[in-house]
Scaffold this motif. Structure first.
Motif, PDB file in Angstrom:
ATOM      1  N   UNK A  11       0.823  -1.214   0.000  1.00 10.26           N
ATOM      2  CA  UNK A  11       0.000   0.000   0.000  1.00 10.26           C
ATOM      3  C   UNK A  11       0.850   1.254   0.000  1.00 10.26           C
ATOM      4  N   UNK A  12       1.907   1.275   0.814  1.00  5.76           N
ATOM      5  CA  UNK A  12       2.799   2.432   0.835  1.00  5.76           C
ATOM      6  C   UNK A  12       3.450   2.628  -0.534  1.00  5.76           C
ATOM      7  N   UNK A  13       3.880   1.540  -1.152  1.00  8.11           N
ATOM      8  CA  UNK A  13       4.503   1.650  -2.470  1.00  8.11           C
ATOM      9  C   UNK A  13       3.511   2.151  -3.513  1.00  8.11           C
ATOM     10  N   UNK A  19       1.226   9.557   1.392  1.00 10.91           N
ATOM     11  CA  UNK A  19       0.416   8.707   2.260  1.00 10.91           C
ATOM     12  C   UNK A  19       1.246   8.227   3.450  1.00 10.91           C
ATOM     13  N   UNK A  20       2.487   7.865   3.206  1.00  8.78           N
ATOM     14  CA  UNK A  20       3.365   7.437   4.304  1.00  8.78           C
ATOM     15  C   UNK A  20       3.503   8.574   5.314  1.00  8.78           C
ATOM     16  N   UNK A  21       3.686   9.774   4.814  1.00 10.98           N
ATOM     17  CA  UNK A  21       3.826  10.927   5.702  1.00 10.98           C
ATOM     18  C   UNK A  21       2.535  11.179   6.475  1.00 10.98           C
ATOM     19  N   UNK A  40       8.247  -3.963   7.402  1.00 10.34           N
ATOM     20  CA  UNK A  40       7.757  -3.172   6.269  1.00 10.34           C
ATOM     21  C   UNK A  40       8.949  -2.434   5.667  1.00 10.34           C
ATOM     22  N   UNK A  41       9.516  -2.955   4.565  1.00 13.27           N
ATOM     23  CA  UNK A  41      10.714  -2.334   3.997  1.00 13.27           C
ATOM     24  C   UNK A  41      10.549  -0.861   3.621  1.00 13.27           C
ATOM     25  N   UNK A  42       9.352  -0.446   3.257  1.00 10.87           N
ATOM     26  CA  UNK A  42       9.151   0.945   2.845  1.00 10.87           C
ATOM     27  C   UNK A  42       9.160   1.924   4.024  1.00 10.87           C
TER      28      UNK A  42
END
Length: 119
Positions: A11-13, A19-21, A40-42
């Motif tokens: 989802x982050x990718x 969105x991550x922020x 979660x690698x991202x």
């Protein structure tokens, strides 16, 4: 846990950095931080805005930011995360002088992790 973390990573990718922020400025249960950083690698994408997150005036947001910075830095020990850890340590010093006990109770246990990452 791994399936959920894989879903979050995808989802982050898919949704990108904004969105991550947003997710991290909104915050979530602090107990999830170590799990998410590990699985979660991202989560490395939080690095560019850690200093901004550490500057939020709300003590509970600062606690969240300090914990996130400590865990992200331990997993990704780069110059940018070292800077974030230094800011986190400054926020902890400020908490001592302002008598913000709750923030200290939640973040002091991270000092060994930060010290081991950046001796």
């Amino acid at each position: 846990r791994r399936v959920a973390c894989r879903f979050i990573h995808q989802g982050f990718l898919r949704m990108g950095g904004l969105v991550i922020k947003l997710v991290h400025f909104q915050g979530y249960d602090e107990r999830l931080i170590p799990v998410l950083v590990e699985l979660v690698p991202s989560m490395h994408a939080t690095t560019p805005f850690l200093e901004e997150l550490l500057s939020t005036p709300d003590p509970s947001n600062r606690s969240f930011a300090i914990q996130l910075a400590a865990h992200v830095a331990a997993k990704y020990p780069f110059l940018q995360t070292e800077t974030a850890v230094n800011v986190a340590l400054q926020r902890m010093r400020e908490a001592v002088s302002s008598d913000a006990r709750d923030l200290l109770v939640r973040t002091v246990p991270l000092l060994p992790k930060m010290a081991a990452t950046f001796p």
